[in-house]
Design a protein around this motif. Structure first.
Motif, PDB file in Angstrom:
ATOM      1  N   GLY A  21      -4.315  86.679  34.685  1.00 27.00           N
ATOM      2  CA  GLY A  21      -3.236  87.355  33.986  1.00 27.00           C
ATOM      3  C   GLY A  21      -1.913  87.225  34.714  1.00 27.00           C
ATOM      4  O   GLY A  21      -0.858  87.030  34.106  1.00 27.00           O
ATOM      5  N   LEU A  22      -1.963  87.314  36.049  1.00 28.68           N
ATOM      6  CA  LEU A  22      -0.753  87.174  36.859  1.00 28.68           C
ATOM      7  C   LEU A  22      -0.162  85.771  36.714  1.00 28.68           C
ATOM      8  O   LEU A  22       1.044  85.606  36.495  1.00 28.68           O
ATOM      9  CB  LEU A  22      -1.092  87.460  38.316  1.00 28.68           C
ATOM     10  CG  LEU A  22       0.057  87.479  39.311  1.00 28.68           C
ATOM     11  CD1 LEU A  22       0.965  88.679  39.058  1.00 28.68           C
ATOM     12  CD2 LEU A  22      -0.474  87.523  40.737  1.00 28.68           C
ATOM     13  N   LEU A  23      -1.014  84.745  36.811  1.00 27.15           N
ATOM     14  CA  LEU A  23      -0.541  83.364  36.706  1.00 27.15           C
ATOM     15  C   LEU A  23      -0.058  83.056  35.291  1.00 27.15           C
ATOM     16  O   LEU A  23       0.962  82.381  35.105  1.00 27.15           O
ATOM     17  CB  LEU A  23      -1.662  82.401  37.098  1.00 27.15           C
ATOM     18  CG  LEU A  23      -2.204  82.545  38.522  1.00 27.15           C
ATOM     19  CD1 LEU A  23      -3.334  81.555  38.761  1.00 27.15           C
ATOM     20  CD2 LEU A  23      -1.105  82.370  39.557  1.00 27.15           C
ATOM     21  N   LEU A  56      -3.892  76.986  33.011  1.00 29.17           N
ATOM     22  CA  LEU A  56      -3.818  77.629  34.320  1.00 29.17           C
ATOM     23  C   LEU A  56      -4.481  76.758  35.385  1.00 29.17           C
ATOM     24  O   LEU A  56      -5.402  75.994  35.092  1.00 29.17           O
ATOM     25  CB  LEU A  56      -4.518  78.993  34.283  1.00 29.17           C
ATOM     26  CG  LEU A  56      -4.021  80.010  33.249  1.00 29.17           C
ATOM     27  CD1 LEU A  56      -4.736  81.333  33.448  1.00 29.17           C
ATOM     28  CD2 LEU A  56      -2.521  80.187  33.329  1.00 29.17           C
ATOM     29  N   PRO A  57      -4.057  76.894  36.632  1.00 23.75           N
ATOM     30  CA  PRO A  57      -4.653  76.102  37.722  1.00 23.75           C
ATOM     31  C   PRO A  57      -5.952  76.730  38.231  1.00 23.75           C
ATOM     32  O   PRO A  57      -6.179  76.839  39.438  1.00 23.75           O
ATOM     33  CB  PRO A  57      -3.557  76.129  38.785  1.00 23.75           C
ATOM     34  CG  PRO A  57      -2.887  77.441  38.577  1.00 23.75           C
ATOM     35  CD  PRO A  57      -2.878  77.659  37.087  1.00 23.75           C
ATOM     36  N   LEU A  58      -6.806  77.157  37.308  1.00 22.44           N
ATOM     37  CA  LEU A  58      -8.084  77.773  37.644  1.00 22.44           C
ATOM     38  C   LEU A  58      -9.202  77.069  36.901  1.00 22.44           C
ATOM     39  O   LEU A  58      -8.996  76.509  35.814  1.00 22.44           O
ATOM     40  CB  LEU A  58      -8.087  79.263  37.255  1.00 22.44           C
ATOM     41  CG  LEU A  58      -7.071  80.175  37.937  1.00 22.44           C
ATOM     42  CD1 LEU A  58      -7.130  81.568  37.325  1.00 22.44           C
ATOM     43  CD2 LEU A  58      -7.321  80.244  39.445  1.00 22.44           C
ATOM     44  N   ARG A 215      -9.853  87.303  28.900  1.00 18.99           N
ATOM     45  CA  ARG A 215      -8.956  86.425  29.649  1.00 18.99           C
ATOM     46  C   ARG A 215      -7.533  86.677  29.163  1.00 18.99           C
ATOM     47  O   ARG A 215      -7.311  87.342  28.147  1.00 18.99           O
ATOM     48  CB  ARG A 215      -9.340  84.950  29.466  1.00 18.99           C
ATOM     49  CG  ARG A 215      -9.342  84.446  28.024  1.00 18.99           C
ATOM     50  CD  ARG A 215      -9.788  82.990  27.953  1.00 18.99           C
ATOM     51  NE  ARG A 215      -9.705  82.456  26.603  1.00 18.99           N
ATOM     52  CZ  ARG A 215     -10.680  82.500  25.708  1.00 18.99           C
ATOM     53  NH1 ARG A 215     -11.836  83.067  26.034  1.00 18.99           N
ATOM     54  NH2 ARG A 215     -10.522  81.990  24.504  1.00 18.99           N
ATOM     55  N   ALA A 216      -6.578  86.149  29.883  1.00 18.33           N
ATOM     56  CA  ALA A 216      -5.170  86.366  29.544  1.00 18.33           C
ATOM     57  C   ALA A 216      -4.821  85.737  28.191  1.00 18.33           C
ATOM     58  O   ALA A 216      -5.345  84.666  27.854  1.00 18.33           O
ATOM     59  CB  ALA A 216      -4.288  85.763  30.634  1.00 18.33           C
ATOM     60  N   PRO A 217      -3.930  86.435  27.415  1.00 19.86           N
ATOM     61  CA  PRO A 217      -3.334  87.748  27.664  1.00 19.86           C
ATOM     62  C   PRO A 217      -4.309  88.886  27.365  1.00 19.86           C
ATOM     63  O   PRO A 217      -4.804  89.022  26.244  1.00 19.86           O
ATOM     64  CB  PRO A 217      -2.139  87.778  26.694  1.00 19.86           C
ATOM     65  CG  PRO A 217      -2.551  86.877  25.566  1.00 19.86           C
ATOM     66  CD  PRO A 217      -3.412  85.806  26.181  1.00 19.86           C
ATOM     67  N   TYR A 218      -4.605  89.697  28.357  1.00 24.32           N
ATOM     68  CA  TYR A 218      -5.659  90.703  28.282  1.00 24.32           C
ATOM     69  C   TYR A 218      -5.409  91.769  27.227  1.00 24.32           C
ATOM     70  O   TYR A 218      -6.355  92.346  26.696  1.00 24.32           O
ATOM     71  CB  TYR A 218      -5.838  91.362  29.648  1.00 24.32           C
ATOM     72  CG  TYR A 218      -6.645  90.512  30.599  1.00 24.32           C
ATOM     73  CD1 TYR A 218      -8.022  90.641  30.677  1.00 24.32           C
ATOM     74  CD2 TYR A 218      -6.035  89.572  31.430  1.00 24.32           C
ATOM     75  CE1 TYR A 218      -8.777  89.866  31.541  1.00 24.32           C
ATOM     76  CE2 TYR A 218      -6.770  88.789  32.298  1.00 24.32           C
ATOM     77  CZ  TYR A 218      -8.138  88.934  32.346  1.00 24.32           C
ATOM     78  OH  TYR A 218      -8.882  88.150  33.203  1.00 24.32           O
ATOM     79  N   HIS A 219      -4.150  92.070  26.944  1.00 27.21           N
ATOM     80  CA  HIS A 219      -3.858  93.151  25.998  1.00 27.21           C
ATOM     81  C   HIS A 219      -4.009  92.717  24.544  1.00 27.21           C
ATOM     82  O   HIS A 219      -4.057  93.569  23.654  1.00 27.21           O
ATOM     83  CB  HIS A 219      -2.428  93.649  26.224  1.00 27.21           C
ATOM     84  CG  HIS A 219      -1.386  92.632  25.847  1.00 27.21           C
ATOM     85  ND1 HIS A 219      -1.007  91.620  26.704  1.00 27.21           N
ATOM     86  CD2 HIS A 219      -0.667  92.448  24.708  1.00 27.21           C
ATOM     87  CE1 HIS A 219      -0.085  90.872  26.111  1.00 27.21           C
ATOM     88  NE2 HIS A 219       0.136  91.348  24.905  1.00 27.21           N
ATOM     89  N   HIS A 220      -4.079  91.420  24.270  1.00 24.78           N
ATOM     90  CA  HIS A 220      -4.079  90.943  22.883  1.00 24.78           C
ATOM     91  C   HIS A 220      -5.417  91.236  22.207  1.00 24.78           C
ATOM     92  O   HIS A 220      -6.481  91.110  22.827  1.00 24.78           O
ATOM     93  CB  HIS A 220      -3.769  89.449  22.830  1.00 24.78           C
ATOM     94  CG  HIS A 220      -3.344  88.987  21.478  1.00 24.78           C
ATOM     95  ND1 HIS A 220      -4.238  88.567  20.515  1.00 24.78           N
ATOM     96  CD2 HIS A 220      -2.117  88.904  20.902  1.00 24.78           C
ATOM     97  CE1 HIS A 220      -3.590  88.222  19.423  1.00 24.78           C
ATOM     98  NE2 HIS A 220      -2.296  88.426  19.634  1.00 24.78           N
TER      99      HIS A 220
END
Length: 235
Positions: A21-23, A56-58, A215-220
């Motif tokens: 989420g931060l990235l 994302l770089p993950l 996963r991001a965006p977590y609020h959606h």
């Protein structure tokens, strides 16, 4: 990865800030800025029925019912990590500021109700010198994304979550564990139950089962699933 903090961090959830989420927030903000600079419209995420996954770089883990990023939520390294400090913030309209922008002011400004009412709200703050994340990903790209983040968590403009410096360093942990568990073996990110070994579920090394973002965006709303929750900060 480690964020060295000035005085701790205020977090919205009872577990730490998710690394993906931060990235994703940094990448989304950069893309939004590029659109605005080009004179193109930006549609807020809340107005979309579905959202695209950012690059994302993950690493991705697809062992569960649906894939998720291989990265944990933040874990405090010291301080009152198991007992968040309850602080309070006050939100109030200043009549002197309103006089500068209003054509006319009422004889009495009602602060007990209505649009100008005062707010006195609790703020859970984890007092710690640093928080850490574990993940499987590209350290160079991660380092580039976080180097300009000066604060994390809630109430950043009020000085909460100020980051003094970042450290991104390799780990020798097992890749699956690094993407899912804290070093003590507790669940470190919202995870489908089908992705976790039975012993972790049976030994209650988690924060329970409930609805959360996968996963991001977590609020959606498109990201909401019934998941095994990370270990709670309040124990």
């Amino acid at each position: 990865m480690t964020a060295h903090l000035e005085a701790g961090v205020a977090q919205a959830a009872p577990w730490g800030i998710a690394l993906d989420g931060l990235l994703a927030g940094v990448i989304h903000q950069r893309a939004k800025s590029a659109l605005l600079e080009a004179g193109r419209a930006h549609q807020p995420l809340a107005e979309r029925d579905d959202v695209d996954d950012l690059d994302l770089p993950l690493a991705r883990c697809a062992r569960g019912e649906d894939w998720h990023w291989a990265g944990t939520c933040a874990r405090p390294v010291d301080g009152q990590q198991d007992r968040p400090d309850v602080r309070y913030w006050l939100g109030a309209a200043d009549p002197r500021d309103l006089e500068e922008v209003a054509e006319a002011m009422p004889g009495r400004l009602e602060i007990g109700q209505g649009r100008y009412r005062q707010h006195y709200m609790p703020l859970l703050t984890t007092v710690t010198s640093a928080v850490t994340w574990d993940a499987v990903g590209d350290p160079d790209i991660i380092r580039d994304l976080v180097q300009n983040i000066w604060a994390i968590g809630k109430k950043r403009a009020a000085g909460q979550g100020r980051v003094l410096r970042w450290e991104v360093h390799p780990t020798d942990r097992d890749p699956w564990e690094a993407g899912h568990l804290h070093p003590d073996g507790a669940v470190g990110r919202p995870t489908p139950s089908t992705c976790l070994p039975p012993e972790i579920l049976n030994e209650n090394r988690h924060g329970g089962i409930g609805w959360a973002g996968l996963r991001a965006p977590y609020h959606h709303r498109s990201r909401q699933r019934r998941l095994v929750l990370p270990q709670l900060l309040d124990g």
